[in-house]
Motif scaffolding. Sequence first.
Motif, PDB file in Angstrom:
ATOM      1  N   ILE A 130      -0.918  17.636   8.218  1.00  0.00           N
ATOM      2  CA  ILE A 130      -1.728  16.556   8.804  1.00  0.00           C
ATOM      3  C   ILE A 130      -1.492  15.287   8.001  1.00  0.00           C
ATOM      4  N   GLY A 131      -0.807  14.328   8.609  1.00  0.00           N
ATOM      5  CA  GLY A 131      -0.503  13.063   7.937  1.00  0.00           C
ATOM      6  C   GLY A 131       0.988  12.889   7.784  1.00  0.00           C
ATOM      7  N   GLY A 132       1.501  11.810   8.367  1.00  0.00           N
ATOM      8  CA  GLY A 132       2.952  11.544   8.322  1.00  0.00           C
ATOM      9  C   GLY A 132       3.300  10.428   7.364  1.00  0.00           C
ATOM     10  N   VAL A 134       4.379   9.601   3.149  1.00  0.00           N
ATOM     11  CA  VAL A 134       5.451  10.169   2.337  1.00  0.00           C
ATOM     12  C   VAL A 134       5.150  11.601   1.875  1.00  0.00           C
ATOM     13  N   GLY A 135       3.877  11.895   1.580  1.00  0.00           N
ATOM     14  CA  GLY A 135       3.517  13.241   1.113  1.00  0.00           C
ATOM     15  C   GLY A 135       3.713  14.271   2.207  1.00  0.00           C
ATOM     16  N   GLY A 136       3.164  13.991   3.397  1.00  0.00           N
ATOM     17  CA  GLY A 136       3.265  14.927   4.519  1.00  0.00           C
ATOM     18  C   GLY A 136       4.702  15.095   4.979  1.00  0.00           C
ATOM     19  N   LEU A 153       1.524  16.235  12.243  1.00  0.00           N
ATOM     20  CA  LEU A 153       0.657  15.426  13.090  1.00  0.00           C
ATOM     21  C   LEU A 153       0.342  14.126  12.369  1.00  0.00           C
ATOM     22  N   ASP A 154       0.624  13.010  12.998  1.00  0.00           N
ATOM     23  CA  ASP A 154       0.343  11.718  12.355  1.00  0.00           C
ATOM     24  C   ASP A 154      -0.253  10.774  13.381  1.00  0.00           C
ATOM     25  N   PHE A 155      -1.314  10.110  12.985  1.00  0.00           N
ATOM     26  CA  PHE A 155      -1.954   9.158  13.897  1.00  0.00           C
ATOM     27  C   PHE A 155      -2.551   8.027  13.083  1.00  0.00           C
ATOM     28  N   VAL A 156      -2.275   6.789  13.510  1.00  0.00           N
ATOM     29  CA  VAL A 156      -2.787   5.619  12.783  1.00  0.00           C
ATOM     30  C   VAL A 156      -3.900   4.973  13.603  1.00  0.00           C
ATOM     31  N   GLY A 169       3.454   6.301   7.221  1.00  0.00           N
ATOM     32  CA  GLY A 169       2.247   6.132   6.407  1.00  0.00           C
ATOM     33  C   GLY A 169       2.170   4.807   5.690  1.00  0.00           C
ATOM     34  N   THR A 170       1.322   4.772   4.666  1.00  0.00           N
ATOM     35  CA  THR A 170       0.992   3.535   3.955  1.00  0.00           C
ATOM     36  C   THR A 170       2.214   2.917   3.295  1.00  0.00           C
ATOM     37  N   CYS A 171       2.944   3.709   2.521  1.00  0.00           N
ATOM     38  CA  CYS A 171       4.045   3.188   1.711  1.00  0.00           C
ATOM     39  C   CYS A 171       5.036   2.400   2.559  1.00  0.00           C
ATOM     40  N   PRO A 178       6.811  -3.165   2.278  1.00  0.00           N
ATOM     41  CA  PRO A 178       6.661  -4.601   2.567  1.00  0.00           C
ATOM     42  C   PRO A 178       6.234  -5.380   1.330  1.00  0.00           C
ATOM     43  N   LYS A 179       5.436  -4.747   0.453  1.00  0.00           N
ATOM     44  CA  LYS A 179       4.997  -5.454  -0.761  1.00  0.00           C
ATOM     45  C   LYS A 179       6.185  -5.814  -1.640  1.00  0.00           C
ATOM     46  N   LYS A 180       7.077  -4.815  -1.870  1.00  0.00           N
ATOM     47  CA  LYS A 180       8.223  -5.072  -2.763  1.00  0.00           C
ATOM     48  C   LYS A 180       9.176  -6.091  -2.125  1.00  0.00           C
ATOM     49  N   SER A 243      -0.463  12.370  17.002  1.00  0.00           N
ATOM     50  CA  SER A 243      -1.797  12.784  17.432  1.00  0.00           C
ATOM     51  C   SER A 243      -2.734  12.885  16.241  1.00  0.00           C
ATOM     52  N   TYR A 244      -4.003  12.682  16.515  1.00  0.00           N
ATOM     53  CA  TYR A 244      -5.032  12.769  15.480  1.00  0.00           C
ATOM     54  C   TYR A 244      -5.507  14.222  15.377  1.00  0.00           C
ATOM     55  N   ALA A 245      -5.610  14.725  14.148  1.00  0.00           N
ATOM     56  CA  ALA A 245      -5.937  16.147  13.967  1.00  0.00           C
ATOM     57  C   ALA A 245      -7.352  16.330  13.432  1.00  0.00           C
ATOM     58  N   GLU A 246      -8.006  17.388  13.899  1.00  0.00           N
ATOM     59  CA  GLU A 246      -9.282  17.801  13.301  1.00  0.00           C
ATOM     60  C   GLU A 246      -9.375  19.320  13.396  1.00  0.00           C
ATOM     61  N   GLY A 446      -0.905  14.104  -2.123  1.00  0.00           N
ATOM     62  CA  GLY A 446      -0.873  12.646  -1.970  1.00  0.00           C
ATOM     63  C   GLY A 446      -2.187  11.975  -2.317  1.00  0.00           C
ATOM     64  N   ASP A 447      -2.387  10.801  -1.720  1.00  0.00           N
ATOM     65  CA  ASP A 447      -3.534   9.949  -2.055  1.00  0.00           C
ATOM     66  C   ASP A 447      -4.874  10.627  -1.807  1.00  0.00           C
ATOM     67  N   ILE A 448      -4.889  11.658  -0.996  1.00  0.00           N
ATOM     68  CA  ILE A 448      -6.153  12.286  -0.612  1.00  0.00           C
ATOM     69  C   ILE A 448      -6.741  13.157  -1.735  1.00  0.00           C
ATOM     70  N   GLN A 454      -2.444   7.692  -7.274  1.00  0.00           N
ATOM     71  CA  GLN A 454      -2.157   7.386  -5.865  1.00  0.00           C
ATOM     72  C   GLN A 454      -0.864   6.596  -5.808  1.00  0.00           C
ATOM     73  N   LEU A 455       0.253   7.301  -5.870  1.00  0.00           N
ATOM     74  CA  LEU A 455       1.558   6.663  -5.922  1.00  0.00           C
ATOM     75  C   LEU A 455       2.525   7.423  -5.029  1.00  0.00           C
ATOM     76  N   LYS A 456       3.456   6.679  -4.448  1.00  0.00           N
ATOM     77  CA  LYS A 456       4.407   7.292  -3.520  1.00  0.00           C
ATOM     78  C   LYS A 456       5.181   8.465  -4.137  1.00  0.00           C
ATOM     79  N   PRO A 457       5.842   8.271  -5.297  1.00  0.00           N
ATOM     80  CA  PRO A 457       6.667   9.372  -5.806  1.00  0.00           C
ATOM     81  C   PRO A 457       5.836  10.611  -6.168  1.00  0.00           C
TER      82      PRO A 457
HETATM   83  P1  FAD Z   1      -0.338   7.878   3.529  1.00  0.00           P
HETATM   84  O1  FAD Z   1       0.955   7.213   3.281  1.00  0.00           O
HETATM   85  O2  FAD Z   1      -1.538   7.031   3.550  1.00  0.00           O
HETATM   86  O3  FAD Z   1      -0.169   8.636   4.927  1.00  0.00           O
HETATM   87  C1  FAD Z   1      -1.214   9.292   5.574  1.00  0.00           C
HETATM   88  C2  FAD Z   1      -0.946   9.316   7.070  1.00  0.00           C
HETATM   89  O4  FAD Z   1      -1.844  10.247   7.699  1.00  0.00           O
HETATM   90  C3  FAD Z   1      -1.213   7.962   7.721  1.00  0.00           C
HETATM   91  O5  FAD Z   1      -0.190   7.661   8.638  1.00  0.00           O
HETATM   92  C4  FAD Z   1      -2.539   8.181   8.437  1.00  0.00           C
HETATM   93  O6  FAD Z   1      -2.719   7.315   9.517  1.00  0.00           O
HETATM   94  C5  FAD Z   1      -2.399   9.636   8.858  1.00  0.00           C
HETATM   95  N1  FAD Z   1      -3.670  10.311   9.163  1.00  0.00           N
HETATM   96  C6  FAD Z   1      -4.866  10.174   8.527  1.00  0.00           C
HETATM   97  N2  FAD Z   1      -5.775  11.019   9.066  1.00  0.00           N
HETATM   98  C7  FAD Z   1      -5.133  11.694  10.051  1.00  0.00           C
HETATM   99  C8  FAD Z   1      -5.539  12.714  10.966  1.00  0.00           C
HETATM  100  N3  FAD Z   1      -6.766  13.216  10.951  1.00  0.00           N
HETATM  101  N4  FAD Z   1      -4.627  13.179  11.864  1.00  0.00           N
HETATM  102  C9  FAD Z   1      -3.347  12.691  11.876  1.00  0.00           C
HETATM  103  N5  FAD Z   1      -2.923  11.741  11.033  1.00  0.00           N
HETATM  104  C10 FAD Z   1      -3.799  11.256  10.121  1.00  0.00           C
HETATM  105  N6  FAD Z   1       2.792   3.329  -4.585  1.00  0.00           N
HETATM  106  C11 FAD Z   1       3.877   3.245  -5.389  1.00  0.00           C
HETATM  107  O7  FAD Z   1       4.318   4.270  -5.916  1.00  0.00           O
HETATM  108  N7  FAD Z   1       4.496   2.052  -5.622  1.00  0.00           N
HETATM  109  C12 FAD Z   1       4.072   0.901  -5.058  1.00  0.00           C
HETATM  110  O8  FAD Z   1       4.654  -0.152  -5.285  1.00  0.00           O
HETATM  111  C13 FAD Z   1       2.942   0.951  -4.204  1.00  0.00           C
HETATM  112  N8  FAD Z   1       2.499  -0.162  -3.597  1.00  0.00           N
HETATM  113  C14 FAD Z   1       1.423  -0.102  -2.772  1.00  0.00           C
HETATM  114  C15 FAD Z   1       0.988  -1.263  -2.163  1.00  0.00           C
HETATM  115  C16 FAD Z   1      -0.107  -1.232  -1.334  1.00  0.00           C
HETATM  116  C17 FAD Z   1      -0.570  -2.504  -0.671  1.00  0.00           C
HETATM  117  C18 FAD Z   1      -0.785   0.000  -1.091  1.00  0.00           C
HETATM  118  C19 FAD Z   1      -1.983   0.042  -0.179  1.00  0.00           C
HETATM  119  C20 FAD Z   1      -0.357   1.171  -1.686  1.00  0.00           C
HETATM  120  C21 FAD Z   1       0.754   1.125  -2.534  1.00  0.00           C
HETATM  121  N9  FAD Z   1       1.238   2.283  -3.165  1.00  0.00           N
HETATM  122  C22 FAD Z   1       2.312   2.207  -3.999  1.00  0.00           C
HETATM  123  C23 FAD Z   1       0.602   3.590  -2.963  1.00  0.00           C
HETATM  124  C24 FAD Z   1       1.395   4.438  -1.918  1.00  0.00           C
HETATM  125  O9  FAD Z   1       1.562   3.676  -0.754  1.00  0.00           O
HETATM  126  C25 FAD Z   1       0.625   5.722  -1.619  1.00  0.00           C
HETATM  127  O10 FAD Z   1       0.430   6.429  -2.817  1.00  0.00           O
HETATM  128  C26 FAD Z   1       1.365   6.638  -0.628  1.00  0.00           C
HETATM  129  O11 FAD Z   1       1.683   5.944   0.541  1.00  0.00           O
HETATM  130  C27 FAD Z   1       0.476   7.843  -0.295  1.00  0.00           C
HETATM  131  O12 FAD Z   1       1.103   8.653   0.646  1.00  0.00           O
HETATM  132  P2  FAD Z   1       0.299   9.794   1.435  1.00  0.00           P
HETATM  133  O13 FAD Z   1       1.344  10.580   2.143  1.00  0.00           O
HETATM  134  O14 FAD Z   1      -0.629  10.492   0.536  1.00  0.00           O
HETATM  135  O15 FAD Z   1      -0.625   9.025   2.478  1.00  0.00           O
END
Ligand code: FAD
Length: 610
Positions: A130-132, A134-136, A153-156, A169-171, A178-180, A243-246, A446-448, A454-457
Motif C-alpha cells: 500500500i503506497g507507491g 520509493v519505499g513501496g 496500490l497507490d492513490f494521491v 510518491g513524495t520524493c 523537484p527540490k534538488k 486505487s486507495y486502499a483500506e 518508509g516515512d510511516i 524520513q529519508l528516501k534512501p
Molecule cells: P511516500 O513517498 O510519501 O509515498 C506514499 C504513497 O502512498 C503516496 O503516493 C501516497 O499518496 C500513497 N498512499 C497513502 N495512503 C494510501 C492508501 N491508503 N492507499 C493507496 N495509496 C496511498 N528525502 C531525502 O532523502 N532527500 C531529500 O532531499 C528529501 N527532500 C525532501 C523534500 C521535501 C519537500 C519533502 C516533503 C520530503 C523530502 N525528503 C527527502 C523525504 C522523502 O521524500 C521521503 O522520505 C520519501 O519520499 C518517503 O517515501 P515513502 O515511500 O515512505 O512515502
Amino acid sequence: MTSIAPRQQKNSRELVQEYINHHRVVIFSNSTCPDCVKVKNLFIQLAVEFTVIELNQMENGAALQNALEEISNQRTLPNVFINKTHLGGCDATERAHQENRLAAMLRAGEEEVTAGHPELESYDYDLVVIGGGVGGLAASKEAANLGAKVALLDFVKPSERGTTWGLGGTCVNVGCIPKKLMHQATILGHSLEDARQFGWNIGDSPVRHDWDTMRDGIQDHIAVMNRAQKDDLRSKKVTYKNSYAEFMGPHKVKCTDKYGRMQELTARYFILAPGGRPRYPDIPGAREFGITSDDLFSLPHSPGKTLVVGASYVAIESAGVLAGLGLDVTVMVRSILLRGFDQQMAEMIGDHMTKHNIKFIRPCVPTKVEKTDSGDSGLLHVTATMQDDGTEVVGEYNTVMFAVGREPCTKGLRLDTVGVKVNTQNGYIIASDEEQTTCPYVYAVGDILDGKPQLKPVAIQAGQLLAMRLFGNSKLKMDYTSVGVAVFAPLEYGTVGLSEEDAIKTYGDSNIEVYHTYFDPLEWTVPHRDENTCYAKLVCLASQKLRVVGLHVLSPNAGEITQGFALGMKLGATKADFDNLVGIHPTCAEIFTGLTKTKSSGVEVAASAC
Ligand code: FAD
Ligand code: NDP
C-alpha cells in the motif's frame, strides 16, 4: 553458503542422495568453473542460502559426479537441486529465475507446511503493498524479482489547493527531486553572478529568472519518472492499481479508484508504505489561502513575495530556493532552526541565509491569514505573535507556505480492523526492528514508521531488505543508524552521526574532542564570495581512540562529501584514519584530512589562503 567436507562411509550414490535430501538448495560445483561461480553468485544476490559441494576439491569427487549423472541424467556442472527437485545447470537456473519459477521452487518447501490449510493458500497475491512511493516501489519490485505475486496500490488525494501527481510518491513528485532541481536553478544563478569575474561576457543587464520555464522543465522530468516507474512495475509483473486502499478484515483490503470503482484483494503479506502529507497549523485562513510543499513545485506562477512558516528541512530548503531565484522571502520561526540538527551548524545556515537577503522573524507564530482583495492577485495579510513578548506582527505576502511538519497517512487505512497499532501521540506506525507491525502479516516501511529517519534512501533500503527477508530467505535487517543527510539550504549542509550536543549528552563533555575549521572553496576566491563561511567539524570520542561520531560540513556539494565519509564512519573511522587519508586536491572534501585545531584549545579557525 555452506561448504561440505568429504564423507567416505557411504557409497557415492547414497552420499549424493543424502546431500539432495537434506539441503534446501544444493549446488554440485567445480570451484574453477565460471558457470558454477555464476550460479553461486545468483543465489548470493537473491540472498538465498545454499549448500555447495565442490567436487574438484573432494577425493571421491569423480565418483560422486558419476553418481550424480546416474541420478540426474546430467554430467555437467553446476548441477542444482532445490527442495529435492533437480533444476539443472547454469542456463536452466538463470532461466528459472527470469521466468519467476525459481522462487516458486524455493517456496515449495514452505508450501508443504501449509498443505491441508487451504485458507492459507487461496490469497490473490503473495504480497499487497500500500503506497507507491520509493519505499513501496522498492519492496514490491524486490519481492517480484524473488518470484512473489505482487500488487501495488497507490492513490494521491489532492492537496487543499487541488494539486495531485503521478506514481512515485513524495520524493519523485513533491520532494527530493523537484527540490534538488530547483536548488540547481539557484546554484546556476549564483554561478552566473560569478561568471563575469571569470571572464564571461554575459552583458550588463541583470539576468532574470523565468519560473514557468523552470517549472515546466522539472515537471516534464517528473512525468518521465512517473512513466518509467509504471513501465518498471509492468516489466517486473507487479500489478499496479491507482486505487486507495483500506483494510476490510484479516488478509483483505478494499481498493477504490478515482471513479469510485471498488475491488477486494487478499494477500498473505501486506507492506504499508503510505508516507505522510504536509500539516497545516490550526489557524483561520491557513488551509484556505496557504500552500505547502505539495503545491510549491508545480505552482502555475512564481510565488512572488513569500512567507515560509516553519524552520526545519522543508522550510529552510524552500526559503533558500525561492530567495536564490531572486524572490523576497521571509521565514517565520517558532523556536529554533533545524530542530534535531547540530545547533552550531543550524545557526551558521541561518546567518548565511540572512546575508543572502532572507529575513527571519523569530520566535514567532502566525495566528491568522486573510486575503486583502478577492481574485488571484489579492495579497495575503498575515497576523502573527512574537513568542517572547507577545507583540503582534503583521505582513503582506503574495504567497504563504506552511512547512510545519508532516502527518502520517494512517487515518483512512482502517488499521484497527487488523490490529495494527500506531503511536497515539503522532499516528505513526509502531513496528519491530524487522518492520513487522503489531499484526504479524502486516509490515511497514518508509516515512510511516514511528521514530525512523524520513529519508528516501532509508525507505528504499528498508523496503528491499524486507522483501528479501519475506521472499528470499535473507536475514539482513535495516540499519537505521549512521544515516548521512544533506540540507540543501542554498549553501549545503551535510552531516552523519551525532550533533555536538547529542555527542556530549551521550558520552559526556570531557569525553568529546571537536576538531574544526572554516575554509574557503578555491572556486569562491576569484569572485570573492562569502569568506569564512564554509566550515568543517569532526566530533570525536576520546575514550575510543578519537573515533569520529559526528561529521558536519557546510560547503558547496556537502551532500556529495558526506556520502563518502559516511562509509568511513560506518566502518568505525578514527581521527587518525582521517589524518592518514591522502586528500584529493583541490577539493572541499580534503579539509577533513588535515583538521588540527580543537575547539577546546580555543585557537582561531579562520580560513587560511593555502
Ligand atoms: P511516500 O513517498 O510519501 O509515498 C506514499 C504513497 O502512498 C503516496 O503516493 C501516497 O499518496 C500513497 N498512499 C497513502 N495512503 C494510501 C492508501 N491508503 N492507499 C493507496 N495509496 C496511498 N528525502 C531525502 O532523502 N532527500 C531529500 O532531499 C528529501 N527532500 C525532501 C523534500 C521535501 C519537500 C519533502 C516533503 C520530503 C523530502 N525528503 C527527502 C523525504 C522523502 O521524500 C521521503 O522520505 C520519501 O519520499 C518517503 O517515501 P515513502 O515511500 O515512505 O512515502
Ligand atoms: P519537521 O517536523 O522536521 O519540522 C517542522 C517545523 O515546523 C519545525 O521547525 C517546527 O518548529 C515548525 N512548526 C511546527 N508546528 C508549527 C506551528 N504551529 N507554527 C509554526 N511552526 C511550527 O518537518 P519538515 O516538514 O521540515 O520535514 C519532515 C521530514 O521530511 C523531515 O523529518 C525529513 O526527514 C524529511 N525531509 C528531508 C529533506 C532532506 O533530506 N534534505 C528535506 C526535506 C524534508 P519547532 O522546532 O518549534 O517544533
